[in-house]
Design a protein around this motif. Structure first.
Motif, PDB file in Angstrom:
ATOM      1  N   ASP A 123      30.902  40.909  35.120  1.00 53.72           N
ATOM      2  CA  ASP A 123      32.354  40.782  35.234  1.00 53.72           C
ATOM      3  C   ASP A 123      32.909  42.067  35.843  1.00 53.72           C
ATOM      4  OD1 ASP A 123      31.621  42.278  33.074  1.00 53.72           O
ATOM      5  OD2 ASP A 123      33.344  41.739  31.845  1.00 53.72           O
ATOM      6  N   ARG A 134      34.712  44.969  37.370  1.00 48.40           N
ATOM      7  CA  ARG A 134      36.145  45.198  37.490  1.00 48.40           C
ATOM      8  C   ARG A 134      36.400  46.685  37.299  1.00 48.40           C
ATOM      9  NH1 ARG A 134      38.007  46.657  32.752  1.00 48.40           N
ATOM     10  NH2 ARG A 134      36.883  46.090  30.845  1.00 48.40           N
ATOM     11  N   PRO A 171      42.333  43.866  30.150  1.00 45.00           N
ATOM     12  CA  PRO A 171      41.641  44.664  29.148  1.00 45.00           C
ATOM     13  C   PRO A 171      42.042  46.134  29.258  1.00 45.00           C
ATOM     14  CG  PRO A 171      40.196  44.285  30.991  1.00 45.00           C
ATOM     15  CD  PRO A 171      41.469  43.548  31.302  1.00 45.00           C
ATOM     16  N   ASN A 179      40.841  40.185  33.125  1.00 41.94           N
ATOM     17  CA  ASN A 179      39.455  39.792  32.903  1.00 41.94           C
ATOM     18  C   ASN A 179      39.264  38.323  33.252  1.00 41.94           C
ATOM     19  OD1 ASN A 179      37.373  41.480  32.066  1.00 41.94           O
ATOM     20  ND2 ASN A 179      38.172  41.688  29.988  1.00 41.94           N
ATOM     21  N   ALA A 196      34.832  36.959  30.003  1.00 38.59           N
ATOM     22  CA  ALA A 196      34.916  38.369  29.645  1.00 38.59           C
ATOM     23  C   ALA A 196      36.116  38.621  28.734  1.00 38.59           C
ATOM     24  CB  ALA A 196      35.015  39.224  30.905  1.00 38.59           C
ATOM     25  N   ALA A 197      37.214  37.910  28.989  1.00 34.60           N
ATOM     26  CA  ALA A 197      38.391  38.063  28.142  1.00 34.60           C
ATOM     27  C   ALA A 197      38.101  37.608  26.723  1.00 34.60           C
ATOM     28  CB  ALA A 197      39.557  37.271  28.731  1.00 34.60           C
ATOM     29  N   TYR A 215      35.999  40.246  25.021  1.00 30.06           N
ATOM     30  CA  TYR A 215      36.857  41.408  24.733  1.00 30.06           C
ATOM     31  C   TYR A 215      37.662  41.162  23.450  1.00 30.06           C
ATOM     32  CZ  TYR A 215      40.708  44.780  25.485  1.00 30.06           C
ATOM     33  OH  TYR A 215      41.637  45.774  25.354  1.00 30.06           O
TER      34      TYR A 215
END
Length: 736
Positions: free
Chosen positions: A26, A28, A58, A318, A322-323, A326
């Motif tokens: 992911d 970023r 994030p 995200n 991935a969110a 998190y």
């Protein structure tokens, strides 16, 4: 698209650690969040965080100063923006900025003191000099609030191990240098960063005396940059500079000077921002840094400012998977509370070790309950001799977790003085006053003994002393030898017409033995001797005088769960007292007197009702003298009559009170709680108990305005008697 390209380029130029993170599936840019100081204006940070959570942006690192450190620390601990908003919006900020626990949590002895002395805070007394605390607020309640909110992560001592790596900025009071806190106790780091000099007492941490970080680095951009991030989101809620025409007073000019100093470093920091960074400057105008009634409005302003940058912020979001990871990682950090295996006392707090160990032993072997823990701390702090009572969750060499307790004695103690004032004027030429001082020498014995001296001058004069001697630190039993000299005026009436005023002087001494029932009540009994005389002060000099030598037993049962003695809103207060003169002790006669008092209060919103009744009787019909007469008359004691204009050997009175808190947009009128009230009263005095009846009771009423000031309650009112009499009052002092 341009933002994503720029962010990717920044990621490619990052440190090796950052690059490895960016190369994950992911991939970023790492996002850093900078939260400035600003007091109540710092609530805008919550609105910004709400938008970041909503957009799934994030946060990989946070640094904050002052209120920015508090909001940032709570978010770093795993709380969501919505949860922080709920906390900040519902928190009683006035109460949080008071060190004193709610009155219901004070020890019973402190409650008794509350009923006699009006000024709400004691001054220290040492070597003949008055001493003041290091700050108007010691921060006890605020610290315990932060402890409760961060308890699930209290075992984490490296701030990089929090759900979001975090830094708090404070200022070294000795050198003026910025202190960046990245490890240790999270609560004390947030509390130190928030400690505005003169308002909050400094925080001692790692051998340094720390105050508000805004003095040295109000916008810690360089701090977050050093945490290995690629993109900064900077939220600046600093107070704006005022125009020339507004600089019209010394306080305003002083605030402007401080704002200039703070903004100078902030502007320097802003110059380091790159086009990739996002600066959010909520439109807060001249909203006060000290007015926490504006929290909701300020949060909305922060949210609005963040939405104006929504497109750029959304580019940092995200991906869904991935969110989710998190969010789960943040939530997991707050699941469960640490289990406590031991309790230990920090060096310097040994004098309180016995009682603290006993108090907190009940936490062993169980996960910490934040509510129970707060109750234990508040209850002990309510003794009134500590500047701070705090705890940390620590880990020993065996990997066990425990509580380390710190009890810091008042730096302006251990001797104190409190003042009281009672003033009454009927606005028709008659007035009276009493002024009093109480000197307390605390902790004269290891269990917490006190030696108290009272001095009062005015209509009633008094000098008294008592020695309060608890059996042990944890025992509810106490011994109380005492003595006093007093002089007071007593009006004698014939068919309720004043015929004389006597001056009664007496010297009394004795010893009480009692037991406290937590902080709810006590029972005490004792033996007393009172020697004195009554002489005609105003009236026919041939009227009889009296010399007396009274020796009696005494017993009193007291209960007190009232939230306030000036303007109670909830709770009850009651007392039942018996005095018995006995010839076997050497008294001239055998006589018994009973007195009873009960008050109950209940509130809904701004409205409060109070029921209050008082009774007194001499059980021996043939016995009576000037000094044992019960008085009635005066404000809330048959308000239509002059003070003490009725006297008798028996009395009874019942009152119904209603009052409403008034004032718009704040806690009270001119920042002082203000109340508009009415009372209905029925009562009388009787010389023969058989004459007592409701039909013979006088009916009175009053209308009044009350202010709950630092010097005590102030009333301006008018009273009306069923017989057509009326009385007016300007009154400062205790009524309940």
């Amino acid at each position: 698209m341009l933002c994503l390209t720029a962010a990717s380029l920044a990621a490619a130029q990052a440190t090796p650690e950052t690059a490895s993170t960016a190369s994950a599936p992911d991939s970023r840019p790492r996002v850093g969040l900078v939260l400035s100081g600003g007091g109540a204006r710092g609530s805008a940070h919550i609105g910004v965080l709400k938008v970041l959570d909503e957009l799934k942006v994030p946060v990989d690192a946070i640094a904050g100063t002052s209120m920015g450190a508090v909001v940032g620390g709570l978010y770093a601990s795993g709380l969501s923006a919505v949860e922080i908003e709920k906390i900040m919006s519902t928190l009683d900020w006035q109460d949080a900025f008071r060190d004193r626990p709610p009155r219901t949590d004070l020890t019973f002895r402190r409650k008794q003191e509350d009923q006699n002395f009006l000024v709400k805070f004691p001054l220290g007394l040492r070597s003949g000099r008055f001493l003041l605390p290091k700050g108007l607020v010691q921060g006890q309640k605020l610290s315990q609030t932060l402890r409760r909110l961060t308890l699930p992560v209290s075992h984490i001592t490296q701030f990089d191990d929090l759900p979001v790596p975090f830094r708090a900025v404070a200022t070294d009071l000795e050198t003026g240098a910025a202190v960046i806190m990245d490890h240790g106790d999270l609560t004390s780091a947030m509390r130190a960063s928030l400690s505005a000099p003169g308002v909050f007492s400094p925080v001692e941490r790692d051998g340094k005396l720390l105050v508000d970080g805004g003095l040295s680095e109000n916008l810690p951009i360089d701090v977050v940059r050093a945490m290995g991030v690629d993109v900064l989101i900077v939220v600046d809620v600093s107070f704006p500079l005022m125009a020339r025409e507004r600089l019209t007073s010394a306080p305003v000019i002083s605030n402007q000077m401080l704002a200039i100093l703070i903004r100078r470093d902030s502007e320097r920091q802003k110059q380091t921002l790159t086009p990739n960074d996002i600066l959010i400057d909520p439109a807060l105008g001249e909203a006060s840094s000290f007015d926490f009634t504006i929290v909701k409005r300020v949060i909305e302003a922060g949210e609005k400012a963040a939405r104006s940058e929504q497109q750029r912020l959304a580019a940092l979001a995200n991906p869904p998977e991935a969110a989710q990871r998190y969010a789960e990682r943040r939530e997991a950090a707050r699941k469960g509370a640490p289990r406590i295996d031991f309790v230990r006392i920090q060096a310097g707090s040994e004098r309180y070790a016995e009682s603290l160990n006993k108090l907190f032993d009940g936490t062993l072997g169980e996960p910490l309950d934040p509510v129970d823990l707060a109750d234990r701390v508040t209850g002990y702090y309510g003794k009134g001799n500590l500047e701070a009572l705090d705890y940390e969750v620590v880990t020993d060499d065996m990997g066990r977790r425990g509580l380390e307790l710190t009890a810091r004695r008042n730096s302006w103690g251990p001797n104190y003085v409190r003042f009281g004032l009672n003033l009454e004027d009927d606005l028709q030429g008659s007035s009276s006053y009493n002024a009093a001082a109480r000197f307390v020498l605390s902790e004269i014995t290891q269990p917490g003994g006190e030696w108290v001296w009272d001095l009062q001058v005015g209509e009633s004069s008094r000098i008294a002393t008592e020695v309060y001697l608890p059996v042990s630190q944890s025992s509810p039993y106490f011994l109380l030898p005492h003595a006093q000299f007093g002089a007071r005026n007593v009006t004698v009436l014939d068919d309720q017409t004043p015929v004389a005023e006597y001056r009664v002087r007496s010297f009394e001494y004795g010893v009480d033995y009692g037991r406290e029932f937590g902080n709810r009540g006590e029972i005490r009994a004792g033996i007393r001797r009172e020697i004195g005389s009554s002489r005609v002060r105003v009236g026919d000099p041939v009227l009889p005088t009296d010399d007396f030598d009274v020796r009696e037993y005494f017993m009193r049962l007291s209960y007190d769960r009232l939230d306030d003695v000036n303007f109670p809103h909830r709770g009850q207060l009651a007392s039942l007292e018996w005095r018995g003169e006995r010839t076997g002790l050497g008294s001239e006669r055998a006589a018994d007197r009973l007195a009873f008092d009960w008050l109950g209060a209940r509130s809904w919103g701004r409205h409060t009702t109070v029921l209050w009744t008082s009774l007194g009787t001499a059980l021996d019909e043939a016995v009576g003298d000037v000094r044992t007469l019960f008085p009635l008359g005066g404000f809330l004691n048959l308000s239509g009559l002059k003070s003490d204009s009725l006297t008798g050997r028996h009395f009874g009175i019942a009152r119904f009170l209603y009052y409403r808190q008034i004032g718009r947009g704040g806690p009270g009128f001119l920042d002082v709680p203000a109340y508009l009230g009415v009372s209905l009263e029925a009562g009388n005095v009787w010389n023969d108990r058989h004459d007592a009846s409701f039909s013979s009771a006088r009916k009175n009423a009053s209308l009044y305005l009350g202010l709950d000031t630092l010097l005590g309650p102030v009333y301006l009112g008018a009273g009306y008697d069923e017989g057509g009499r009326e009385a007016f009052y300007l009154f400062l002092g205790r009524t309940f």
